[in-house]
Design an enzyme around this catalytic site. Structure first.
Site, PDB file in Angstrom:
ATOM      1  N   HIS A 152       0.819  -1.199   0.000  1.00 16.66           N
ATOM      2  CA  HIS A 152       0.000   0.000   0.000  1.00 16.66           C
ATOM      3  C   HIS A 152       0.863   1.264   0.000  1.00 16.66           C
ATOM      4  CE1 HIS A 152      -3.827  -2.169   1.671  1.00 16.66           C
ATOM      5  NE2 HIS A 152      -3.369  -2.697   0.557  1.00 16.66           N
ATOM      6  N   GLU A 163       1.208   3.756   2.166  1.00 17.41           N
ATOM      7  CA  GLU A 163       1.901   4.170   3.386  1.00 17.41           C
ATOM      8  C   GLU A 163       3.254   3.477   3.549  1.00 17.41           C
ATOM      9  OE1 GLU A 163      -2.568   4.011   4.558  1.00 17.41           O
ATOM     10  OE2 GLU A 163      -1.248   3.164   3.024  1.00 17.41           O
ATOM     11  N   CYS A 168      -5.324   1.190   6.642  1.00 23.69           N
ATOM     12  CA  CYS A 168      -6.073  -0.037   6.957  1.00 23.69           C
ATOM     13  C   CYS A 168      -5.604  -0.628   8.279  1.00 23.69           C
ATOM     14  CB  CYS A 168      -5.927  -1.046   5.832  1.00 23.69           C
ATOM     15  SG  CYS A 168      -4.242  -1.638   5.555  1.00 23.69           S
ATOM     16  N   SER A 207     -21.520   8.077 -37.498  1.00 19.14           N
ATOM     17  CA  SER A 207     -21.181   8.807 -36.278  1.00 19.14           C
ATOM     18  C   SER A 207     -19.688   9.090 -36.147  1.00 19.14           C
ATOM     19  CB  SER A 207     -21.647   8.007 -35.054  1.00 19.14           C
ATOM     20  OG  SER A 207     -20.988   6.743 -34.997  1.00 19.14           O
ATOM     21  N   ASP A 240     -20.867  -0.419 -35.515  1.00 17.43           N
ATOM     22  CA  ASP A 240     -19.520   0.163 -35.504  1.00 17.43           C
ATOM     23  C   ASP A 240     -18.395  -0.860 -35.439  1.00 17.43           C
ATOM     24  OD1 ASP A 240     -20.817   2.584 -35.511  1.00 17.43           O
ATOM     25  OD2 ASP A 240     -20.583   2.942 -33.361  1.00 17.43           O
ATOM     26  N   GLY A 284     -25.556   3.712 -27.241  1.00 17.74           N
ATOM     27  CA  GLY A 284     -26.478   4.347 -28.154  1.00 17.74           C
ATOM     28  C   GLY A 284     -27.721   4.767 -27.382  1.00 17.74           C
ATOM     29  N   PRO A 285     -28.710   5.316 -28.077  1.00 21.60           N
ATOM     30  CA  PRO A 285     -29.882   5.853 -27.377  1.00 21.60           C
ATOM     31  C   PRO A 285     -30.703   4.806 -26.638  1.00 21.60           C
ATOM     32  CG  PRO A 285     -30.224   5.851 -29.756  1.00 21.60           C
ATOM     33  CD  PRO A 285     -28.780   5.545 -29.532  1.00 21.60           C
TER      34      PRO A 285
END
Length: 383
Positions: free
Chosen positions: A60, A62, A90, A183, A215, A316-317
């Site tokens: 980690h 520290e 921790c 697009s 695509d 997409g939508p």
């Protein structure tokens, strides 16, 4: 004469910002652990050592900072220093020993913490352990910024699901493609480069059936250096072509195809042989149950079946509308390009909203320039 308390706060905030800058180096590698940075500072503002959590399973922040200081300046200098860290140290044994014990072992007299750890095995216990041993602990420095920075980690701890970031790009008149479906490209190179940066930092990227079919995207990281995310595609009926890049390229092992119950697509066995996965997910109202999918992703959707903490949806939508309707969008990042096409594919379908008072809103939002495009960042939740 400046207020000494205010000067102290400003100093703490400056070093905490440095912790966040260091922590960001672990983006895309630390998950499902949080991103953490640490700075060890001697009286007189001398930096003794810095560190960050470089990758899941590795030491980690520290101990990395403390070890750097020990090597450069020795144990005596460390015993007079202040340790800054953006997340509570921790206090439990996981992949590595408790950081709180490592701090105590080396006699660091003061620790400044950005935010407490929401993980149940920590949740204030690390701070309490330091307090009980006589360590001065200052908490809550740049807390809001620290919580937003590790929003995916916090969200996953609280919900068990990945934080969902919906990314879209539209023209000024609200279209993401022309009437022919073209697009490429709505947004500029700077915007597309930033999206590749997001892919490298988040655990997974998801597209719907329509986007995959139209695509044939690779969903890989190309414009920047970084690791490849898990790639996911929704294919309820299992009818996508087995020749798509997601199923055949060098990163096929990183692909998860999500299909309906009892569906066996033609690409199942080739994809599995390449190391990819095909998941069968229940349906709800004629669609894949996205909540069930998010629950499963939170448990085993990441690399090597680790928990998935963050998900980028390039939708997409249809998929975007479904996510908004079901309240599953946590962050909405929208590029608006300075272009007009008059008619085309709308960004969203109807959300069933009849009164402006019922419109979707954001707890926080901001606008910024990205090349020639405007980027909206909207956050559905407070920190």
């Amino acid at each position: 004469m400046p207020n000494p308390v205010q000067v102290g706060i400003e100093v703490h905030e400056r070093w905490m910002q440095q912790c966040l800058t260091l922590a960001a180096r672990g983006a895309g590698h630390a998950s499902p652990n949080p991103m953490v940075g640490a700075v060890l500072v001697a009286p007189g503002e001398t930096v003794l050592g810095v560190g960050w959590h470089e990758a899941y399973g590795q030491p980690h922040a520290e101990p990395n900072a403390i070890n750097a200081a020990l090597e450069a300046y020795g144990a005596e200098a460390v015993r007079t220093a202040t340790l800054y860290v953006n997340l509570e140290p921790c206090s439990h044994h996981g992949k590595t020993p408790p950081c709180a014990d490592y701090i105590l072992k080396h006699g660091i007299p003061r620790v400044v913490v950005g935010m407490t750890d929401p993980f149940s095995k920590v949740a204030g216990r690390g701070i309490q352990r330091l307090h009980d041993r006589g360590i001065e602990v200052i908490t809550g420095v740049l807390e809001k910024q620290c919580r937003r920075f590790n929003e995916a980690f916090v969200h996953h701890v609280k919900t068990g699901r990945p934080l969902v970031t919906l990314k879209m790009a539209q023209t000024l008149d609200g279209h993401l493609a022309t009437t022919t479906g073209d697009s490429r490209w709505v947004s500029g190179l700077e915007a597309r480069t930033l999206v590749h940066q997001w892919r490298s930092e988040l655990d997974g990227v998801l597209v719907g059936h329509g986007t995959a079919q139209t695509d044939d995207p690779a969903l890989t990281v190309r414009h920047v250096e970084g690791r490849q995310p898990v790639r996911m595609v929704l294919d309820r009926e299992g009818i996508l072509s087995p020749s798509l890049q997601l199923f055949t390229d060098a990163d096929a092992a990183q692909t998860v195809a999500v299909v309906g119950p009892y569906v066996r697509p033609a690409y199942t066995y080739p994809l599995q042989r390449a190391g990819g996965r095909v998941w069968q997910v229940p349906e709800r109202d004629g669609h894949l149950d996205l909540e069930v999918l998010l629950d499963r992703l939170g448990k085993e959707g990441g690399v090597e079946n680790r928990p998935m903490q963050s998900l980028l949806v390039e939708a997409g939508p249809g998929l975007a509308t479904a996510l908004f309707k079901q309240g599953l969008v946590d962050r909405f990042f929208l590029f608006v390009a300075p272009k007009l096409i008059g008619a085309g594919v709308p960004t969203l379908h109807t959300l069933g909203i009849e009164r402006m008072a019922d419109a979707h809103t954001f707890a926080e939002h901001g606008w910024e320039m990205c090349g020639k495009d405007l980027l909206f960042r909207g956050y559905r939740h407070t920190v």
